[in-house]
Design an enzyme around this catalytic site. Sequence first.
Site, short mmCIF file in Angstrom:
data_model
loop_
_atom_site.label_atom_id
_atom_site.label_comp_id
_atom_site.label_asym_id
_atom_site.label_seq_id
_atom_site.Cartn_x
_atom_site.Cartn_y
_atom_site.Cartn_z
CE LYS A 163 0.87 1.55 4.34
NZ LYS A 163 1.67 2.76 4.54
N PRO A 213 9.41 -4.48 -0.02
CG PRO A 213 10.43 -2.54 -0.80
CD PRO A 213 9.21 -3.38 -0.97
N GLY A 272 9.52 -0.73 4.95
CA GLY A 272 9.67 0.28 3.90
C GLY A 272 8.57 1.31 3.85
N GLY A 273 7.56 1.21 4.74
CA GLY A 273 6.42 2.13 4.67
C GLY A 273 5.41 1.69 3.64
CB ALA A 324 1.39 -1.99 4.70
CB SER A 326 -0.08 -5.02 6.86
OG SER A 326 0.44 -4.30 7.95
CB ALA A 327 0.88 -7.33 2.07
CG ASP A 336 -0.87 -0.17 7.71
OD1 ASP A 336 -1.62 0.79 7.92
OD2 ASP A 336 0.38 -0.10 7.72
O1 C5P Z 1 -0.77 -1.09 14.14
P1 C5P Z 1 0.66 -1.42 13.89
O2 C5P Z 1 1.12 -2.61 14.69
O3 C5P Z 1 1.02 -1.53 12.46
O4 C5P Z 1 1.49 -0.19 14.44
C1 C5P Z 1 2.89 -0.23 14.61
C2 C5P Z 1 3.30 0.94 15.49
O5 C5P Z 1 3.13 2.17 14.78
C3 C5P Z 1 2.49 1.09 16.75
O6 C5P Z 1 3.01 0.33 17.80
C4 C5P Z 1 2.61 2.58 17.03
O7 C5P Z 1 3.87 2.86 17.62
C5 C5P Z 1 2.64 3.18 15.64
N1 C5P Z 1 1.30 3.61 15.18
C6 C5P Z 1 0.71 4.72 15.75
N2 C5P Z 1 -0.52 5.14 15.34
C7 C5P Z 1 -1.16 4.48 14.35
C8 C5P Z 1 -0.59 3.34 13.75
C9 C5P Z 1 0.65 2.93 14.18
O8 C5P Z 1 1.29 5.36 16.66
N3 C5P Z 1 -2.35 4.93 13.94
#
Ligand code: C5P
Length: 329
Positions: free
Chosen positions: A25, A125, A128-129, A131, A134-135, A167
């Site tokens: 994404k 990657p 890499g930003g 996701a 997540s995929a 994500d």
């Molecule tokens: O939800 P996910 O596990 O992908 O998030 C990884 C980290 O990114 C979280 O632990 C948090 O530090 C940060 N995050 C956040 N706010 C969001 C999504 C992610 O602070 N809306």
Amino acid sequence: MTPPPTGSTSRIGRSLPVTVRAAAKINLHLGVGAPREDGFHPLTTVYQAIGLCDDVTATRHGDADSDSGSDSGGGLRVVVGGSDWIDLDAVPTDERNLAHAAAIALGRLHGRELEGRLDIEKAIPVAGGLAGGSADAAAALVALDRAFDLDTSDDDLLRIAAELGSDVPFALIGGTALGTGRGELVESVADVGTWWWVLVPDRAGLSTPEVYRHFDKLFPDAPAQPPEADLLLGALRTGQAVSLARTLHNDLQEAAIDLRPELGGLISRGESEGALRGLVSGSGPTCVFLCESADHARDLAGALIRSGHDNVLVANGAVAGAHLVKDHA
Ligand code: C5P
């Protein structure tokens, strides 16, 4: 999100591998508010799934045995492979891997342990930003659901996905979608365009929590309510890349560039080489550049390669969410 039909014939007794593909994404709009009490940041984001994908193959115990005797010890084994420019050593194979966590969560829902093997073939990657993890989780949910004949409802899949990561629900539905909450509440939006992107990943990933922490430091007075995405949603309905370019927005970009200053130079370079707009994808460090057309994207990719970036990709969006590509039955 409609998972592939399992069909009327039971797979029990055949238990053959199932391969599901899920896309990277990018965030066309990433509005970030002040952290909530649980530490997460409220988001208004617009996700787009692009044609850069990981494949996850789920094999029930039994088939995995016939492939390799080492799989016969019970439990779930995760095996990671992929493009040679991806830092595969950075991908855990235990419960820290989101696909492995997905198997545990799905098994818990159905009151059983899912024993077998998950093969993850990565093109997205790591850190890499985009996701990628997540995929993999979304693809694992759909592949395991089919390989084990679980017939999980869409609502349950989306609920487990949200528990796994902010994500992951988007990786299930794909396309172009508005994300709210901490990003896990997703709703498809109208998008009439075919959008061409050039991607420049970085060999060294960036930690998402670190980028959010840096955002908090740079913007201690961030509003509770994140900036809305109305202008961008309007641009998506025009199908015009120049309109979309004007409305792309990422509140994490300044934090990512502050942590990795060369990203600022890369964005300027891409724009001076003709990109309509360049921006950091999500928490970075991948930078993405919007182009007018496939030819324009290929030209820009060539220019960036000539300027010294050895790993430059071209992808278009929007593409589908996690979907079946091979049922070996
Ligand atoms: O939800 P996910 O596990 O992908 O998030 C990884 C980290 O990114 C979280 O632990 C948090 O530090 C940060 N995050 C956040 N706010 C969001 C999504 C992610 O602070 N809306």
